[in-house]
Design an enzyme around this catalytic site. Structure first.
Site, short mmCIF file in Angstrom:
data_model
loop_
_atom_site.label_atom_id
_atom_site.label_comp_id
_atom_site.label_asym_id
_atom_site.label_seq_id
_atom_site.Cartn_x
_atom_site.Cartn_y
_atom_site.Cartn_z
N SER A 16 4.41 2.96 7.72
CA SER A 16 4.27 1.65 6.83
C SER A 16 5.62 1.29 6.22
O SER A 16 6.30 2.21 5.51
CB SER A 16 3.35 2.16 5.64
OG SER A 16 1.82 1.83 6.41
N HIS B 14 0.81 -1.12 0.11
CA HIS B 14 0.10 -0.17 -0.03
C HIS B 14 0.69 1.17 -0.11
O HIS B 14 0.31 2.57 -0.28
CB HIS B 14 -1.01 0.02 1.00
CG HIS B 14 -0.59 0.25 2.32
ND1 HIS B 14 -0.18 -0.64 3.43
CD2 HIS B 14 -0.19 1.53 3.32
CE1 HIS B 14 0.15 -0.17 4.48
NE2 HIS B 14 0.38 1.10 4.28
N ASP C 77 0.38 -7.61 1.46
CA ASP C 77 0.69 -6.14 1.67
C ASP C 77 2.13 -6.09 1.88
O ASP C 77 2.71 -5.11 2.54
CB ASP C 77 0.17 -5.59 2.90
CG ASP C 77 -0.13 -4.28 2.84
OD1 ASP C 77 0.43 -3.54 1.65
OD2 ASP C 77 -0.58 -3.47 3.59
#
Length: 363
Positions: free
Chosen positions: A215, A101, A132
């Protein structure tokens, strides 16, 4: 399904560039020089000698600083055109592992290393949204690029001290500390705002503060090993979907390495290790408009469901002992299983409840 899903939702840790500049207030504590101190003056009776407690504190601080010095140079900031995230240098060839993402639909990126000396160009190798994870590669590898060392996921334990490293709110090379709060969490990521919709098993839950921009960064133990990639933070609907402090999730190092190695070698994931029923489905509701199962929309010929005798129109309500009410709960029920494993599927056909034994396929 893990109890956390009944109270919390999770959100990606990606920072939109449109969020603007973060304002930060720095507050320092001080004491009035004219106020008598209640503490004894160490200089009055000569030099103070460190006791056992202060020595232990010093040893722990040294471990913190050693881990930071060893790993932080391997953590980078990734500018994906419309968002910011983090990444971890994977090898000396310039491969960097991050979240799918973070890269989104982009193919090229700007990467800033921990020293911040210059911005480097990078290109996408491949992304694997189902887990992911993604790998990008620097176009030109600078001298002295330092890959991170990854730890053994089997040795991660609840209570272990960890450090989260990344670029929260665009503040590159930031470090926070906490502990491993739990292991084996199954967490589903939403699709809104660019999320992949992935359901990820065996995640590491941590109390280390992680925020948008973390992230793809690094969750690190005091042995200077990356034990996970921070990916999601819990949000609390009762607090307006604001972050739930101290509840973050990281993809374990073993899965990161499995996916990254396949992407680097083959340009894609060839062996996901993730179980599947080989169907497409949709969530159905009951008379009270509550989610009540997953209706099979299509069945892959020769796949797990087909071989078990399931067919279009059947409504799956349970896999093993896990209740299935939505597509997400079906993914969560399968997340901890392995391809080739046999499971009992409970379903309804017409007005009759039935069961079938299925040998799971692979995503």
């Amino acid at each position: 399904m893990d109890a956390i899903h009944s109270r919390r939702r999770v959100r990606r840790l990606l920072l939109p560039l449109s969020a603007g500049v973060c304002a930060i207030a720095l507050v320092s504590g001080c004491s009035d020089s004219n106020t008598p101190s209640s503490e004894p003056d160490a200089t009055a009776s000569g030099s103070a000698q460190p006791g056992p407690a202060s020595k232990a504190t010093g040893d722990l601080q040294s471990q913190y600083q050693s881990a930071i010095n060893n790993v932080l140079p391997s953590v980078v900031q990734i500018d994906a055109s419309e968002s910011l995230g983090s990444g971890v240098v994977y090898d000396t060839e310039g491969h960097i592992v991050t979240n799918a993402h973070v890269v989104g639909d982009e193919k090229t990126f700007k990467v800033t290393v921990a020293t911040g000396e210059r911005v480097l160009n990078a290109s996408l190798v491949a992304a694997y949204p189902d887990q992911d994870l993604a790998v990008i590669k620097l176009d030109d590898v600078p001298d002295g690029l330092r890959p991170a060392k990854f730890g053994d996921s089997n040795k991660v334990a609840v209570g272990q001290i960890v450090l989260a490293m990344g670029s929260p709110l665009g503040l590159s090379s930031s470090v926070t500390q906490g502990i491993v709060s739990a292991l084996g969490r199954t967490v589903s990521e939403g699709r809104s705002g660019g999320g992949t919709g992935a359901t990820i098993a065996n995640m590491v839950q941590t109390s280390a503060a992680i925020n948008p921009g973390n992230s793809g960064g690094a969750l690190v133990n005091l042995d200077s090993q990356v034990i996970g990639i921070p990916t999601l933070a819990a949000s609390d609907p009762e607090m307006g979907d604001s972050a739930a402090p101290g509840i973050g999730f990281a993809i374990p190092a073993s899965m990161v390495q499995t996916v990254a190695d396949q992407i680097i070698e083959n340009g894609k994931v060839t062996d996901s290790g993730r179980a599947a029923l080989d169907i497409t489905g949709r969530t159905v509701v009951n008379d009270e408009y509550r989610p009540a199962g997953v209706a099979i929309v299509s069945v892959q010929n020769g796949g797990a469901a087909d071989e078990a005798g399931l067919r279009v129109g059947d409504i799956i309500t349970k896999v093993g002992d896990s209740k299935v009410t939505t597509i997400t709960s079906l993914a969560e029920a399968l997340a901890g299983d392995e391809p080739g494993q046999k499971v009992t599927v409970t379903y309804t056909r017409g007005n009759a409840e039935r069961t079938a034994e299925a040998t799971l396929g692979e995503i």
